[in-house]
Write a protein that holds these residues in place. Structure first.
Motif, PDB file in Angstrom:
ATOM      1  N   GLN A  98       0.788  -1.234   0.000  1.00 47.74           N
ATOM      2  CA  GLN A  98       0.000   0.000   0.000  1.00 47.74           C
ATOM      3  C   GLN A  98       0.820   1.285   0.000  1.00 47.74           C
ATOM      4  O   GLN A  98       0.265   2.374  -0.135  1.00 47.74           O
ATOM      5  N   GLN A 119      -5.171  -2.857  -6.674  1.00 48.04           N
ATOM      6  CA  GLN A 119      -5.351  -2.628  -5.236  1.00 48.04           C
ATOM      7  C   GLN A 119      -4.299  -1.666  -4.685  1.00 48.04           C
ATOM      8  O   GLN A 119      -4.339  -1.310  -3.513  1.00 48.04           O
ATOM      9  N   ARG A 121      -3.347   1.471  -4.107  1.00 48.46           N
ATOM     10  CA  ARG A 121      -3.993   2.783  -4.108  1.00 48.46           C
ATOM     11  C   ARG A 121      -3.033   3.964  -3.995  1.00 48.46           C
ATOM     12  O   ARG A 121      -3.441   5.107  -4.196  1.00 48.46           O
TER      13      ARG A 121
END
Length: 233
Positions: A98, A119, A121
């Protein structure tokens, strides 16, 4: 930063001593642009997961065929370069990265945009050019911070409407694909100012019909006008 660069004429594997350097932040295992260097590393070992403090990992221009699931434990990773390898897939665990903001995957053997990528982000830069990608999933809309997306030299036949939600996109290279049309909302990508700065977006090498190339060359406003003219009819 605590950095280690491994170099040599032929690199076949990662020296095991490396995995004891748990404070390492930058690990570089890519040959420089010298003809004498030929790296042939096919597998990134599972032990890479021990290097929990890595922020940058450079392993492009090897012969990697697989990335271990343990890559997902590198929670501090911000930059990952995997270009010029032989990757046909990525582990689902990569979706856990992340903090990753820059990912280089050019010149591999990907046939689709791997789902875990959508995914990530924090991603601002994604290069998947020169692969065999034919579809872009609608989940690409989750990459809300994406500023640069390089898709040239693939086999993409269409773009999902959701790509038009990536309002932070400044650079979108779509050249040399199989696009015949663009999404109706494509003109909403107002930060793609390719009408004034050609290198920020290109469509060359596509059999575009809707809108035709001469409309695309006018930039976002031209594309918006083109599609709105259909709505008025």
């Amino acid at each position: 930063k605590k950095k280690l660069k491994i170099s040599g004429r032929e690199l076949l594997s990662v020296p095991t001593q490396v995995f004891g350097l748990d404070q390492l932040q930058v690990l570089e295992m890519s040959p420089e642009r010298e003809s004498c260097l030929r790296y042939r590393m096919e597998l990134l070992p599972q032990e890479i997961g021990r290097l929990r403090n890595l922020t940058c990992l450079y392993v492009d221009s090897n012969n990697l065929k697989k990335i271990p699931a343990e890559i997902g434990t590198l929670s501090h990773l911000e930059r990952l370069t995997l270009s010029n390898n032989s990757l046909s897939s990525l582990p689902a665990e990569m979706g856990a990265l992340q903090r990753l903001h820059s990912l280089h995957l050019a010149n591999n053997s990907l046939t689709e945009l791997p789902a875990p990528l959508c995914q990530l982000r924090s991603l601002t830069f994604l290069d998947v050019s020169d692969n065999k990608i034919d579809t872009i999933p609608s989940s690409i809309r989750h990459l809300e911070k994406l500023e640069t997306l390089l898709l040239l030299f693939n086999s993409v036949e269409s773009l999902p409407e959701d790509i038009c939600l990536l309002r932070n996109l400044h650079t979108l290279w779509l050249g040399n694909n199989r696009l015949r049309s663009l999404p109706a909302a494509f003109g909403e990508l107002v930060n793609l100012d390719w009408g004034y700065n050609y290198c920020s977006c290109n469509f060359e090498g596509n059999p575009l019909e809707s809108p035709p190339p001469e409309v695309c060359s006018r930039g976002p406003e031209g594309i918006r006008d083109y599609f709105s003219s259909f709505r008025r009819i």
